[in-house]
Motif scaffolding. Structure first.
Motif, PDB file in Angstrom:
ATOM      1  N   SER A 137       0.861  -1.184   0.000  1.00 42.12           N
ATOM      2  CA  SER A 137       0.000   0.000   0.000  1.00 42.12           C
ATOM      3  C   SER A 137       0.893   1.229   0.000  1.00 42.12           C
ATOM      4  O   SER A 137       1.775   1.358   0.857  1.00 42.12           O
ATOM      5  N   LEU A 138       0.668   2.104  -0.959  1.00 38.07           N
ATOM      6  CA  LEU A 138       1.411   3.362  -1.057  1.00 38.07           C
ATOM      7  C   LEU A 138       0.498   4.482  -0.585  1.00 38.07           C
ATOM      8  O   LEU A 138      -0.542   4.744  -1.199  1.00 38.07           O
ATOM      9  N   LEU A 139       0.868   5.100   0.514  1.00 36.62           N
ATOM     10  CA  LEU A 139       0.072   6.182   1.087  1.00 36.62           C
ATOM     11  C   LEU A 139       0.647   7.507   0.627  1.00 36.62           C
ATOM     12  O   LEU A 139       1.838   7.777   0.814  1.00 36.62           O
TER      13      LEU A 139
ATOM     14  N   LEU B 149       3.558  18.152   2.937  1.00 34.05           N
ATOM     15  CA  LEU B 149       3.797  17.377   4.152  1.00 34.05           C
ATOM     16  C   LEU B 149       4.992  16.443   4.023  1.00 34.05           C
ATOM     17  O   LEU B 149       5.574  16.029   5.033  1.00 34.05           O
ATOM     18  N   ASP B 150       5.353  16.056   2.796  1.00 36.36           N
ATOM     19  CA  ASP B 150       6.491  15.168   2.563  1.00 36.36           C
ATOM     20  C   ASP B 150       6.385  13.916   3.443  1.00 36.36           C
ATOM     21  O   ASP B 150       7.313  13.568   4.185  1.00 36.36           O
ATOM     22  N   MET B 151       5.223  13.232   3.383  1.00 36.90           N
ATOM     23  CA  MET B 151       4.963  12.081   4.263  1.00 36.90           C
ATOM     24  C   MET B 151       4.694  10.789   3.507  1.00 36.90           C
ATOM     25  O   MET B 151       4.354   9.772   4.120  1.00 36.90           O
ATOM     26  N   ASP B 152       4.811  10.777   2.192  1.00 33.00           N
ATOM     27  CA  ASP B 152       4.495   9.563   1.442  1.00 33.00           C
ATOM     28  C   ASP B 152       5.281   8.375   1.995  1.00 33.00           C
ATOM     29  O   ASP B 152       6.463   8.498   2.364  1.00 33.00           O
ATOM     30  N   ALA B 153       4.618   7.210   2.063  1.00 28.95           N
ATOM     31  CA  ALA B 153       5.260   6.019   2.621  1.00 28.95           C
ATOM     32  C   ALA B 153       4.642   4.769   2.021  1.00 28.95           C
ATOM     33  O   ALA B 153       3.525   4.792   1.492  1.00 28.95           O
ATOM     34  N   VAL B 154       5.388   3.673   2.112  1.00 29.98           N
ATOM     35  CA  VAL B 154       4.928   2.375   1.632  1.00 29.98           C
ATOM     36  C   VAL B 154       4.753   1.446   2.827  1.00 29.98           C
ATOM     37  O   VAL B 154       5.624   1.374   3.709  1.00 29.98           O
TER      38      VAL B 154
ATOM     39  N   ASP C 220      12.776   4.490  -1.906  1.00 28.18           N
ATOM     40  CA  ASP C 220      11.821   3.383  -1.785  1.00 28.18           C
ATOM     41  C   ASP C 220      10.436   3.799  -2.272  1.00 28.18           C
ATOM     42  O   ASP C 220       9.747   3.048  -2.965  1.00 28.18           O
ATOM     43  N   VAL C 221      10.008   4.991  -1.874  1.00 21.71           N
ATOM     44  CA  VAL C 221       8.703   5.489  -2.312  1.00 21.71           C
ATOM     45  C   VAL C 221       8.672   5.640  -3.827  1.00 21.71           C
ATOM     46  O   VAL C 221       7.691   5.263  -4.477  1.00 21.71           O
ATOM     47  N   GLU C 222       9.745   6.143  -4.397  1.00 16.88           N
ATOM     48  CA  GLU C 222       9.811   6.309  -5.845  1.00 16.88           C
ATOM     49  C   GLU C 222       9.783   4.961  -6.550  1.00 16.88           C
ATOM     50  O   GLU C 222       9.143   4.807  -7.594  1.00 16.88           O
ATOM     51  N   HIS C 223      10.449   3.961  -5.969  1.00  9.68           N
ATOM     52  CA  HIS C 223      10.437   2.622  -6.560  1.00  9.68           C
ATOM     53  C   HIS C 223       9.019   2.071  -6.649  1.00  9.68           C
ATOM     54  O   HIS C 223       8.581   1.602  -7.703  1.00  9.68           O
ATOM     55  N   TYR C 224       8.281   2.129  -5.545  1.00  9.26           N
ATOM     56  CA  TYR C 224       6.927   1.587  -5.542  1.00  9.26           C
ATOM     57  C   TYR C 224       5.973   2.446  -6.371  1.00  9.26           C
ATOM     58  O   TYR C 224       4.994   1.925  -6.929  1.00  9.26           O
ATOM     59  N   THR C 225       6.256   3.728  -6.466  1.00  8.62           N
ATOM     60  CA  THR C 225       5.462   4.580  -7.352  1.00  8.62           C
ATOM     61  C   THR C 225       5.644   4.141  -8.798  1.00  8.62           C
ATOM     62  O   THR C 225       4.665   4.017  -9.558  1.00  8.62           O
ATOM     63  N   THR C 226       6.869   3.851  -9.181  1.00  7.23           N
ATOM     64  CA  THR C 226       7.163   3.378 -10.531  1.00  7.23           C
ATOM     65  C   THR C 226       6.516   2.024 -10.782  1.00  7.23           C
ATOM     66  O   THR C 226       5.945   1.773 -11.857  1.00  7.23           O
TER      67      THR C 226
END
Length: 210
Positions: free
Chosen positions: A149-151, A157-162, A178-184
């Motif tokens: 789950s990517l929040l 806020l710069d809080m995005d997390a997996v 890590d966030v960029e990886h899962y976004t991709t």
């Protein structure tokens, strides 16, 4: 202004703290505040899209020692989590990719599964919810290693997390790489999966066959 309006709702999950471990309570709190959720589920319907009967059958199977009261409270929590999707103002934006196996794994009775599929079709037609199916014929895809789950939160806020869950706990990935990886990964899956319209047709046809 939006945060001020919703201040009285923050922390609603505390009422259900007796039904979930601390690591999941943290997830529920952040999930409740996220503006977007990008979820991949390979084996079961996403919790935010489950009907009460489907959720109860799933929880009972995974936690066979649960009492009737435990089951009822757990289902109530799952239903409460869904309220953020259904509110009239600023509903959470949910994008879910489901593996085709999810549609064929009968959880509960055939009637319960049919109701669940009909719920998926209905929810997928809402403007803030997008559901896509990863068909068997798509073959290998970038998320073969498991669900996630990517929040996503407002950029300020710069809080995005997996969030990665397992049987005994969860792992949070917060590093930008890590966030960029899962976004991709998720964006690639969106391209490979069936379109929302094709997904809805597949779900409706399967529901009719049960």
């Amino acid at each position: 202004m939006r945060l001020a309006d919703e201040a009285n709702q923050r922390g609603w999950w505390d009422f259900y703290s007796d039904t979930m471990p601390d690591w999941f309570e943290q997830f529920v709190g952040l999930e409740s505040d996220a503006t977007e959720l990008w979820n991949y589920n390979p084996s079961v319907v996403d919790g935010l899209l489950q009907t009460p009967d489907y959720a109860e059958a799933l929880i009972e199977a995974s936690l066979p020692q649960s009492t009737d009261a435990d089951l009822r409270r757990s289902v109530e929590l799952r239903t409460a989590r869904q309220s953020r999707l259904n509110r009239d103002t600023h509903p959470t934006q949910l994008h879910v990719v489901l593996d085709e196996a999810v549609l064929h794994r009968v959880i509960g009775s055939a009637d319960a599964m049919r109701d669940q599929l009909e719920r998926l079709a209905e929810m997928g037609s809402r403007p803030n919810i997008t559901i896509q199916l990863m068909p068997f014929m798509a073959g290998a895809h970038p998320a073969m290693k498991g669900p996630f789950s990517l929040l996503r939160f407002p950029e300020t806020l710069d809080m995005d997390a997996v969030y990665l869950e397992n049987e005994r706990g969860a792992i949070w990935l917060e590093r930008p790489a890590d966030v960029e990886h899962y976004t991709t990964v998720f964006r690639a899956m969106r391209k490979q999966a069936l379109s929302p319209e094709e997904t809805r047709d597949r779900v409706v046809n399967l529901a009719k066959s049960l």
